[in-house]
Design an enzyme around this catalytic site. Structure first.
Site, PDB file in Angstrom:
ATOM      1  N   GLU A 101     -92.820  -4.631 -37.971  1.00 20.08           N
ATOM      2  CA  GLU A 101     -93.835  -4.977 -38.892  1.00 20.08           C
ATOM      3  C   GLU A 101     -94.808  -5.895 -37.895  1.00 20.08           C
ATOM      4  OE1 GLU A 101     -94.297  -3.298 -41.043  1.00 20.08           O
ATOM      5  OE2 GLU A 101     -92.398  -2.829 -42.201  1.00 20.08           O
ATOM      6  N   TYR A 115    -102.802  -3.390 -35.603  1.00 25.92           N
ATOM      7  CA  TYR A 115    -104.204  -3.504 -36.354  1.00 25.92           C
ATOM      8  C   TYR A 115    -105.025  -4.796 -36.045  1.00 25.92           C
ATOM      9  CZ  TYR A 115    -101.859   0.324 -38.948  1.00 25.92           C
ATOM     10  OH  TYR A 115    -101.212   1.340 -39.252  1.00 25.92           O
TER      11      TYR A 115
HETATM   12 FE   FE2 Z   1     -95.455  -1.571 -41.030  1.00 27.89          FE
HETATM   13 FE   FE2 Z   2     -92.753  -0.860 -42.737  1.00 26.73          FE
END
Ligand code: FE2
Ligand code: FE2
EC number: 1.17.4.1
Length: 339
Positions: A106, A113
């Site tokens: 994550e 991003y």
């Molecule tokens: Fe993710």
């Molecule tokens: Fe995820």
């Protein structure tokens, strides 16, 4: 007081530290599989997208701007819930190994991003606005509020003592796997692959391939946890819980449809709101099936470019690893085609 003793079931509170004999070898296998999919943001060339961005129609540019604004905070919310809620309550060291790996992934998504927005939005004010979307853009705020409703629902729980505590935990887990990773992100990926099918933004699509595989595995792990708890404590899965899951998925489809209305408000050629809604309903039905529940929508998948996704990714994965330089791949990697 924290107890180290072995527990009867996965959700019994405590801090089990014992890896041998291993109670849940499947979770350890998930951890090993995840490591085979190691990637870095630096491998993804986003600069190749810059020429495409100039080619977009105003309607397509609006879609892309909204999409990256959603990406600006989506994975951060997931990462927070993972470490603040899931890690605490899934009491097996091999499961926590997987969750540690997921937390790393994550973090890579957040970095991806961040890099995407920095590349796509050179104007500083536009960039700041995109990162504030969770507060300022109603369709994105609405999705964040849906997430936080389910984060808040178990915030008060330090220990899962009662059956009600455990059901509340399961709802949070199912929300993040089926609705957020499994629906909000899949909806977002559909826009990316739609653009790729038009020959646009291949850099974003190549990074999304990695994220897509990660998210598929996050979901698979979460559903393994649900299956394990169902085996150990079948009475938790009563009609009320199942009704709550169905209601949650309906809400998630509505929230994602509202986002689609916003993205497609100017009319993007080749991508209709009706098809997007049908795709979301189809995905929601697949999540229900993964949870052993009957379909809610009976919707078809109108997007051929999404049906091919898993198969293509598997072959690309091996092609890419022929020239792998970071992680040696041995054995087989299997991806459940249901995702
Ligand atoms: Fe993710
Ligand atoms: Fe995820």
């Amino acid at each position: 007081m924290t107890t180290f003793a072995r527990k009867q079931s996965l959700l019994d509170p405590g801090m089990d530290l014992t890896l041998r004999p291993m109670r849940y070898p499947l979770f350890y296998e998930r951890f090993r599989d995840a490591i085979k999919n190691t990637w870095t943001v630096e491998e993804v060339d986003l600069h190749s997208d810059l020429a495409d961005l100039n080619k977009l129609t105003p309607a397509e540019r609006h879609l892309v701007n909204r999409l990256v604004a959603f990406f600006a905070t989506g994975d951060t919310i997931v990462a927070n819930n993972l470490v603040l809620n899931l890690y605490e309550h899934v009491n097996a060291p091999e499961a926590r190994l997987y969750l540690s790996r997921q937390l790393f992934e994550e973090a890579v998504h957040v970095q991806f991003y961040l890099t995407l927005l920095d590349t796509y939005l050179p104007d500083e004010n536009e960039r700041i606005e995109a990162f504030a979307a969770v507060e300022n853009i109603p369709s994105i705020r609405n999705k964040a509020e849906f997430c936080f409703k389910w984060i808040d629902s178990i915030e008060h729980l330090n220990r899962l003592h009662s059956k009600e505590d455990r059901r509340a935990f399961l709802l949070n887990l199912i929300c993040f796997a089926a609705c957020i990773e499994g629906l909000f992100f899949y909806g977002a990926f559909a826009y990316v692959y739609f653009l790729r099918s038009r020959g646009l933004l291949n850099g974003l699509a190549s990074g999304t391939n990695w994220v897509f595989r990660d998210e598929s595995m996050h979901m698979a792990f979460a559903f393994d946890v649900v299956d394990t708890v169902r085996r150990e404590e079948p009475d938790l899965f009563d009609d009320e819980l199942h009704d709550q899951v169905r209601q949650m998925l309906r809400e998630a489809v509505d929230a994602e449809t509202q986002f689609a209305e916003d993205l497609l408000v100017q009319g993007v050629a080749g991508l209709s709101l009706a098809d997007m809604r049908s795709y979301l309903e189809h995905v929601a039905d697949r999540r229900l099936a993964a949870l052993g529940l009957a379909p809610e929508f009976n919707a078809r998948n109108p997007f051929a470019f999404m049906e091919l996704q898993d198969v293509q990714e598997l072959s690309n994965f091996f092609e890419r690893r022929v020239s792998a330089y970071q992680v040696a791949v041995t054995g087989t990697v299997s991806f459940d085609e249901d995702f």
